[in-house]
Scaffold this motif. Structure first.
Motif, short mmCIF file in Angstrom:
data_model
loop_
_atom_site.label_atom_id
_atom_site.label_comp_id
_atom_site.label_asym_id
_atom_site.label_seq_id
_atom_site.Cartn_x
_atom_site.Cartn_y
_atom_site.Cartn_z
N ASP A 70 -10.90 -2.92 4.63
CA ASP A 70 -10.21 -1.96 3.77
C ASP A 70 -10.58 -0.55 4.24
O ASP A 70 -11.73 -0.14 4.17
CB ASP A 70 -10.65 -2.17 2.31
CG ASP A 70 -9.80 -1.37 1.34
OD1 ASP A 70 -8.82 -0.73 1.76
OD2 ASP A 70 -10.14 -1.38 0.13
N MET A 75 0.56 5.80 -0.32
CA MET A 75 -0.46 6.85 -0.17
C MET A 75 0.20 8.18 0.15
O MET A 75 1.38 8.26 0.51
CB MET A 75 -1.41 6.47 0.96
CG MET A 75 -0.71 6.22 2.28
SD MET A 75 -1.35 4.81 3.18
CE MET A 75 0.14 4.12 3.87
N THR A 86 -10.29 3.53 3.90
CA THR A 86 -10.13 4.42 2.76
C THR A 86 -10.60 5.83 3.11
O THR A 86 -11.35 6.02 4.08
CB THR A 86 -10.89 3.87 1.52
OG1 THR A 86 -10.59 4.66 0.39
CG2 THR A 86 -12.38 3.84 1.78
N VAL A 94 0.86 -1.18 0.00
CA VAL A 94 0.00 0.00 0.00
C VAL A 94 0.90 1.24 0.00
O VAL A 94 1.92 1.28 0.67
CB VAL A 94 -0.95 -0.02 1.23
CG1 VAL A 94 -0.19 -0.16 2.53
CG2 VAL A 94 -1.83 1.22 1.26
N PHE A 141 -13.21 1.30 -3.46
CA PHE A 141 -12.75 2.59 -2.93
C PHE A 141 -13.96 3.51 -2.84
O PHE A 141 -15.04 3.21 -3.36
CB PHE A 141 -11.66 3.20 -3.83
CG PHE A 141 -12.04 3.31 -5.28
CD1 PHE A 141 -12.64 4.47 -5.77
CD2 PHE A 141 -11.79 2.27 -6.17
CE1 PHE A 141 -13.00 4.58 -7.11
CE2 PHE A 141 -12.14 2.37 -7.51
CZ PHE A 141 -12.75 3.53 -7.99
N THR A 171 -4.55 3.35 5.36
CA THR A 171 -4.68 4.66 4.72
C THR A 171 -4.09 5.73 5.63
O THR A 171 -3.88 5.50 6.82
CB THR A 171 -6.16 4.96 4.40
OG1 THR A 171 -6.24 6.06 3.51
CG2 THR A 171 -6.96 5.27 5.66
N ASP A 177 -12.10 9.69 1.52
CA ASP A 177 -12.64 10.49 0.42
C ASP A 177 -12.96 11.88 0.94
O ASP A 177 -12.52 12.27 2.03
CB ASP A 177 -13.85 9.80 -0.22
CG ASP A 177 -15.11 9.87 0.64
OD1 ASP A 177 -15.01 10.30 1.82
OD2 ASP A 177 -16.19 9.51 0.15
N ASP A 208 -6.89 2.83 -3.96
CA ASP A 208 -7.42 3.82 -3.02
C ASP A 208 -7.49 5.19 -3.68
O ASP A 208 -6.74 5.48 -4.62
CB ASP A 208 -6.54 3.90 -1.77
CG ASP A 208 -6.94 2.90 -0.71
OD1 ASP A 208 -8.09 2.43 -0.75
OD2 ASP A 208 -6.11 2.55 0.15
N TYR A 209 -8.36 6.01 -3.16
CA TYR A 209 -8.61 7.34 -3.72
C TYR A 209 -7.98 8.41 -2.83
O TYR A 209 -8.03 8.32 -1.59
CB TYR A 209 -10.12 7.56 -3.84
CG TYR A 209 -10.54 8.94 -4.29
CD1 TYR A 209 -10.25 9.41 -5.57
CD2 TYR A 209 -11.26 9.76 -3.43
CE1 TYR A 209 -10.66 10.67 -5.98
CE2 TYR A 209 -11.69 11.02 -3.83
CZ TYR A 209 -11.38 11.47 -5.11
OH TYR A 209 -11.79 12.72 -5.51
N ASN A 210 -7.38 9.43 -3.46
CA ASN A 210 -6.86 10.59 -2.74
C ASN A 210 -7.68 11.81 -3.16
O ASN A 210 -7.58 12.26 -4.31
CB ASN A 210 -5.38 10.80 -3.05
CG ASN A 210 -4.77 11.91 -2.23
OD1 ASN A 210 -5.23 13.05 -2.24
ND2 ASN A 210 -3.70 11.60 -1.52
N ASN A 215 -11.32 -5.09 -5.84
CA ASN A 215 -10.97 -3.98 -4.97
C ASN A 215 -12.17 -3.04 -4.87
O ASN A 215 -13.13 -3.16 -5.64
CB ASN A 215 -9.76 -3.21 -5.52
CG ASN A 215 -8.44 -3.84 -5.12
OD1 ASN A 215 -8.07 -3.81 -3.94
ND2 ASN A 215 -7.73 -4.41 -6.09
#
Length: 454
Positions: free
Chosen positions: A329, A220, A331, A218, A379, A277, A333, A427-429, A377
């Motif tokens: 998981d 990030m 995450t 992972v 997210f 995360t 947002d 994963d989302y940033n 997966n």
């Protein structure tokens, strides 16, 4: 022995006259053989008559015959005893050998039975693998369930309720692809909006892991970084191994590409899989072999909060389709910190919970109708769950969306690339408006576009 026999014979000849005198002599005969002579006085006769009467001779012969028979009997019994012992020993060896051969034959039959079972299991596993591949491309959709309130009694402490696959509480439906209008890729991106995801760019490669420990992992950036680390700081964890504790920090993307970490932290407790995360100066991760969530504060380099995620499956109970113990998981947002997981009560369907980033309390929970093990997966973007159909197919899709604001779900088809064919983390940033992924040793990112918010 013969000496004793002769003594016994002399006693017979003497009868009961214990007071009669007797003598014994041993000398070599004329033939050279050793000769024994017994001399006994007659108890009644003062002198020997001229001739021995016939009845006396017959009686003497009878006694000598009895004596010979007794001696033969004694000798025969001794030989028979030795023969019996020898025969008994041979019989015992034969019985032991027969027993060993019988046990060997039984073991051979057991081995053949186990070999057949192994073959049957291998065949069954292959059938299950093919079935899983078939189901992976079939996301399900049904009428959305009501939002689960925080005070739902299903989250009371205690053991999870029992459930069986034989009587599922929902039915998977045939996937229906929803047509999505193509975005205007030549125009500017919708920077501030929170519409649906409509486009994912080709992956951009930033670095390849150095060892087998980086097969999956992972990486990030903190969308709301705090001192002493800035928003350009990149964090990375290689997730292969039973003691995953090293957190590598890079000053920026360029230093990540060069492979020069500026900070290496040792986590106080081991991490499970690739569900970690970074948010507001803390690393959030699942403790190994448990449903416990941890908040690791980067400033104090210590655990700042811990809490069990109620009823969450862990360590291979409800992972993504690629496995890797990806049961929980975490995450980020635009709306904050989320956990994507499943429970026995949900029968393996994806459950979404929004968490308090300070103390990890559950703020709200939603239950979807797509199996967690059927997707590769997932997210969150703008409070909406998105799932990826395959982790190995080079050309797959983002195939399902669930909106926590409306509790509505739908199947979608947004193209997605697994360039290196083993994507173990997506994963989302929200600060970068990018997806970060770990694809078979490679750390990659994807630009995304969202449609206009309705």
């Amino acid at each position: 022995m013969w000496f004793l026999v002769m003594l016994w014979a002399s006693c017979l000849l003497m009868g009961t006259h214990a007071q009669s005198s007797a003598s014994f002599r041993r000398a070599n005969a004329g033939s050279g053989r050793c000769q024994y002579t017994f001399m006994v006085d007659s108890p009644t006769e003062a002198s020997c008559p001229s001739a021995v009467s016939s009845p006396e001779i017959e009686a003497l012969k009878s006694r000598l015959g009895l004596l010979e028979a007794l001696v033969a009997r004694l000798i025969g019994g001794e030989a028979m005893s030795k023969s019996t012992q020898s025969s008994g020993s041979q019989s015992g060896l034969q019985d032991a050998y027969s027993q060993v051969m019988g046990e060997n034959a039984q073991l051979q039959r057991e081995k053949q039975r186990l070999d057949r079972q192994v073959q049957d299991l291998q065949q069954r596993m292959e059938e299950l693998r093919q079935e899983a591949e078939r189901l992976r491309s079939r996301p399900c959709m049904q009428q959305p369930p009501p939002r689960v309130p925080q005070n739902d009694n299903s989250f009371r402490p205690g053991s999870d309720p029992a459930w069986h696959y034989e009587n599922p509480g929902y039915q998977e439906l045939t996937a229906v692809v929803t047509e999505v209008s193509a975005p205007n890729l030549e125009g500017p991106a919708d920077i501030s909006g929170c519409g649906d995801l409509v486009w994912v760019q080709e992956p951009e490669v930033h670095r390849k892991a150095d060892s087998i420990a980086g097969k999956y992992g992972v990486w990030m950036q903190d969308p709301e970084a705090k001192e002493p680390y800035g928003p350009e700081m990149v964090w990375r964890i290689d997730a292969v191994g039973s003691e995953v504790r090293q957190l590598f920090g890079y000053e920026n993307m360029d230093q990540l590409s060069r492979g020069f970490p500026t900070k290496v932290l040792l986590l106080p407790e081991s991490m499970e899989s690739t569900g970690a995360t970074m948010y507001r100066g803390s690393l959030y991760y699942q403790r190994r072999l448990s449903r416990t969530l941890l908040r690791y504060d980067l400033l104090s380099e210590s655990i700042a909060a811990r809490r069990d995620l109620p009823h969450a499956g862990f360590h291979g109970q409800f992972p993504y389709s690629w496995g890797g113990y990806t049961d929980i998981d975490l995450t980020i947002d635009e709306n904050g910190l989320w956990a994507i997981y499943s429970t026995n009560k949900a029968k393996g369907a994806i459950v979404i919970s929004q968490l308090d980033p300070h103390n990890l309390e559950v703020k709200g929970t939603w239950e979807t109708k797509i199996r967690k093990t059927s997707v590769a997966n997932a997210f969150m973007i703008c409070g909406k769950l998105y799932t990826v159909a395959s982790y190995t197919s080079p050309n797959t899709t983002i195939n399902y969306m669930y909106d926590t604001a409306t509790s509505q779900s739908k199947t979608i088809s947004v193209p997605f690339k697994n360039r290196y064919r083993y994507n173990s983390m997506v994963d989302y940033n929200p600060a970068q408006r990018k997806l970060y992924a770990w694809d078979n040793f490679y750390m990659v990112s994807y630009n995304v576009r969202l449609g206009k918010q309705e």
